[in-house]
Design an enzyme around this catalytic site. Structure first.
Site, short mmCIF file in Angstrom:
data_model
loop_
_atom_site.label_atom_id
_atom_site.label_comp_id
_atom_site.label_asym_id
_atom_site.label_seq_id
_atom_site.Cartn_x
_atom_site.Cartn_y
_atom_site.Cartn_z
N HIS A 65 -8.13 -48.57 -67.19
CA HIS A 65 -6.82 -48.92 -66.63
C HIS A 65 -6.08 -49.92 -67.50
O HIS A 65 -6.67 -50.58 -68.37
CB HIS A 65 -6.98 -49.48 -65.21
CG HIS A 65 -7.77 -50.76 -65.17
ND1 HIS A 65 -9.14 -50.78 -65.10
CD2 HIS A 65 -7.39 -52.04 -65.24
CE1 HIS A 65 -9.56 -52.03 -65.11
NE2 HIS A 65 -8.51 -52.83 -65.20
N HIS A 84 -8.61 -50.55 -70.79
CA HIS A 84 -10.01 -50.98 -70.73
C HIS A 84 -10.68 -50.60 -69.41
O HIS A 84 -10.02 -50.19 -68.46
CB HIS A 84 -10.09 -52.50 -70.91
CG HIS A 84 -9.41 -53.25 -69.79
ND1 HIS A 84 -8.09 -53.59 -69.83
CD2 HIS A 84 -9.88 -53.70 -68.60
CE1 HIS A 84 -7.76 -54.22 -68.72
NE2 HIS A 84 -8.83 -54.30 -67.95
N ASP A 93 -3.78 -53.28 -67.23
CA ASP A 93 -3.51 -54.35 -66.25
C ASP A 93 -2.06 -54.39 -65.81
O ASP A 93 -1.76 -54.55 -64.63
CB ASP A 93 -3.94 -55.70 -66.81
CG ASP A 93 -5.44 -55.86 -66.81
OD1 ASP A 93 -6.13 -55.04 -66.16
OD2 ASP A 93 -5.96 -56.79 -67.46
N ARG A 152 -23.16 -59.72 -61.73
CA ARG A 152 -22.26 -60.06 -62.83
C ARG A 152 -21.09 -60.88 -62.28
O ARG A 152 -20.32 -60.40 -61.46
CB ARG A 152 -21.73 -58.78 -63.46
CG ARG A 152 -20.75 -58.97 -64.64
CD ARG A 152 -20.11 -57.62 -64.89
NE ARG A 152 -19.39 -57.49 -66.14
CZ ARG A 152 -18.09 -57.74 -66.28
NH1 ARG A 152 -17.40 -58.23 -65.27
NH2 ARG A 152 -17.50 -57.52 -67.44
#
Ligand SMILES: *[C@@H]1O[C@H](CO)[C@@H](O)[C@H](O)[C@H]1NC(C)=O
Length: 316
Positions: free
Chosen positions: A225, A283, A227, A293
């Site tokens: 996608h 990304h 941003d 994470r």
């Protein structure tokens, strides 16, 4: 000494003597198959071996060519950048904001702006908040500005919860603010813009990703996608990693999707990644396969009307 040498000599003798009958044997075999035929089949076999090993080398090297490690977890990077062509739409849009136009579009990774100590303090803040909620899928967020916290398949306002009223201290908010300011100045410095012309914007949040299966769309972080397309106000995206790839969790590398090959950023505690939010920085994040994470997304806009205030104990 002499004894040893003698023995060695006699051993040599034995070896060569043993070899003689062997050679004779193979000569006998050679008599059965014509030498030319034997040479041809040997040549064919050796060629096949060479071709196969070449194919294997080509296969593996071409596979590795498709994804390159841009930032390795084990490396302490003072700073590593890659300039990319700004996408047309990003360039056109950002040009309206004087003092906020990047000298060049790029990605920049540095392990030197935020200290490990600061990252650990932020991690403790993130965990304190996130333990009160948690998505039913793999991805949860905590936004200290709005109070948004993932809960099951929805979000709740953490500041509206009785048990949350006293979990964050003034020190927590101070750390948050200091880190945010450092990152803002780092963006201004590395992109050549004025620090008073970029504004913190929504959403700025902590994220926690586990290997749980996705339940809602919010859990699906692994789709490539842009941003700026997801959040219109974004001009500069920054990510601060609060844990280590392959130590605290497996999978979960950040991947820039580029034309020729993809480039990965392996999270490292206190690693800061900054990039322009346009199509030039398409990304995704790889699926996390084990562990937790933690990261923080801190975003900046050039448009003052989308600026958000620092979170503060007084706002609770
Ligand atoms: C990069 O990643 C994207 C998304 O997963 C994928 O579609 C693309 O094939 C990858 N590029 C290369 C060169 O492997």
């Amino acid at each position: 000494m002499q004894d040893v040498r003698k023995r060695a000599k006699s051993n040599d003798k034995n070896v060569s003597e043993r070899n003689i009958p062997k050679n004779n044997e193979s000569n006998v075999n050679n008599n059965k198959i014509p030498t030319t035929q034997r040479n041809i089949s040997l040549r064919i076999i050796s060629r096949v071996v060479v071709i196969f090993s070449l194919l294997i080398v080509v296969y593996f090297s071409s596979k590795n060519d498709k994804v390159k490690t841009f930032a390795k977890q084990s490396e302490l990077l003072p700073g590593k950048g890659l300039v990319v062509d700004c996408s047309l739409s990003y360039k056109e849009e950002v040009e309206k904001y004087e003092g906020c136009v990047p000298k060049e579009c790029k990605r920049f990774i540095t392990d030197k702006v935020i200290s490990v100590r600061e990252a650990e303090e932020l991690l403790a803040i993130a965990k304190k908040g996130l333990q009160l909620g948690g998505s039913s899928g793999g991805a949860s967020i905590l936004d200290l500005h709005s109070g948004a916290l993932s809960m099951g398949q929805h979000f709740v306002n953490i500041y509206k919860r009785e048990d949350a009223k006293h979990i964050f201290s003034e020190t927590d908010f101070n750390i948050y603010r200091v880190v945010k300011e450092k990152i803002k100045y780092a963006v201004a410095h590395h992109f050549g813009v004025k620090p008073n012309k970029i504004y913190l914007t929504h959403p700025t949040f902590f994220s926690e990703i586990t290997s749980k299966k996705a339940v809602t769309m919010h859990d699906e972080y692994w789709h490539p996608h842009v941003d700026k397309e997801t959040y219109k106000s974004f001009h500069y995206t920054t990510l601060l990693y609060l844990g280590d790839y392959n130590i605290d969790f497996k999978g979960g590398r950040f991947v820039f999707v580029d034309e020729k090959f993809n480039r990965t950023v392996e999270p490292r505690k206190a690693r800061l990644s900054m990039f322009t939010s346009g199509r030039e920085n398409l990304h995704y994040v790889e699926k996390v396969t084990s562990g937790n994470r933690y990261a923080m997304t801190i975003s900046f806009t050039c448009d003052q009307q989308y600026a958000i205030q620092d979170p503060s104990i007084n706002n609770i």
